[in-house]
Design a protein around this motif. Structure first.
Motif, PDB file in Angstrom:
ATOM      1  N   GLY A 176       4.154   1.109   4.081  1.00  7.09           N
ATOM      2  CA  GLY A 176       4.294   0.528   2.749  1.00  7.09           C
ATOM      3  C   GLY A 176       3.393  -0.659   2.507  1.00  7.09           C
TER       4      GLY A 176
ATOM      5  N   ASN B 217       0.847  -1.185   0.000  1.00  6.50           N
ATOM      6  CA  ASN B 217       0.000   0.000   0.000  1.00  6.50           C
ATOM      7  C   ASN B 217       0.889   1.243   0.000  1.00  6.50           C
ATOM      8  N   PRO B 218       1.056   1.880  -1.157  1.00  6.15           N
ATOM      9  CA  PRO B 218       1.949   3.047  -1.219  1.00  6.15           C
ATOM     10  C   PRO B 218       1.440   4.245  -0.434  1.00  6.15           C
ATOM     11  N   TYR B 219       0.177   4.216  -0.014  1.00 11.56           N
ATOM     12  CA  TYR B 219      -0.400   5.328   0.745  1.00 11.56           C
ATOM     13  C   TYR B 219      -0.303   5.119   2.250  1.00 11.56           C
TER      14      TYR B 219
END
Length: 213
Positions: free
Chosen positions: A59, A53-55
């Motif tokens: 990570g 999850n880049p948000y």
């Protein structure tokens, strides 16, 4: 405010299967006070999963599910799970979850029994009046745990100890500061984690009051 939590008494056995959507109404999705992010699980045919999850500041997704009941010593929890890389499936014992202004349920003080590729760890988490979190490792057990395979993680509580294990290998840890009452739950974090089912077995000869956020 009344929550989705309730009290448990007597003898009971509950099993939550993650191949169907019923877990959404049977368990309470929650997050640590360490995070403002509120990701959701990915539903698959026979499991739910977390993923990159880049948000999220870590990570990867970091999500918990809590029991709808308040328990005491004597409860046993079993989680069938798998992971990849540094993914960590966990069984958690949570003292007091709270409903937050953004609509999410969060918690701070808890015990975590963590499974990962190099073994198992037990962490004790604390929270202060500002909701700042701190934690320390109570125990680390080194053993190889295969990635991608389904494992059975277990936690059984007594008044002053926690017995935990994976795939038949278990150990007992003295925990004199185990909470008098707590919610039982699971967490998936730090990598790809797949959760297949979660069961709770409990025997108690008195009712447990509470269940209010």
């Amino acid at each position: 405010m009344k929550s989705e939590f309730e009290s448990a008494s007597g003898r009971e056995a509950r099993c939550y299967h993650f191949g169907e959507d019923s877990w959404r109404r049977d368990l309470v999705q929650a997050y640590s006070f360490r995070f403002t992010e509120t990701p959701d699980f990915k539903q698959a045919k026979d499991h739910i999963a977390t993923e990159a999850n880049p948000y999220h500041r870590e990570g990867f997704d970091n999500i918990s599910l809590l029991s709808p009941s308040l328990y005491t010593a004597g409860v046993k929890a079993t989680l069938r799970c798998a992971f990849e890389g540094l993914g960590c499936p966990e069984i958690i014992l949570v003292k007091k979850p709270e409903a937050c202004a953004d609509g999410a349920v969060r918690y701070g003080e808890c015990f975590e029994v963590v499974l990962w590729k190099n073994g198992m760890n037990v962490w004790r988490h604390f929270i202060d009046e500002t909701h700042a979190c701190s934690w320390h490792k109570r125990l680390g057990l080194t053993l190889p745990v295969s990635e991608g395979d389904i494992h059975e993680l277990t936690v059984e509580t007594a008044e002053t100890s926690i017995r935990f294990g994976v795939d038949g290998v278990d150990i007992e840890l003295r925990t004199e500061d185990l909470f008098d009452t707590f919610y039982v739950g699971i967490t998936a974090c730090e990598g790809v984690v797949r959760l297949y089912d979660f069961s709770i077995h409990y025997e108690c000869n008195h009712s447990v009051s509470g269940g209010i956020l």
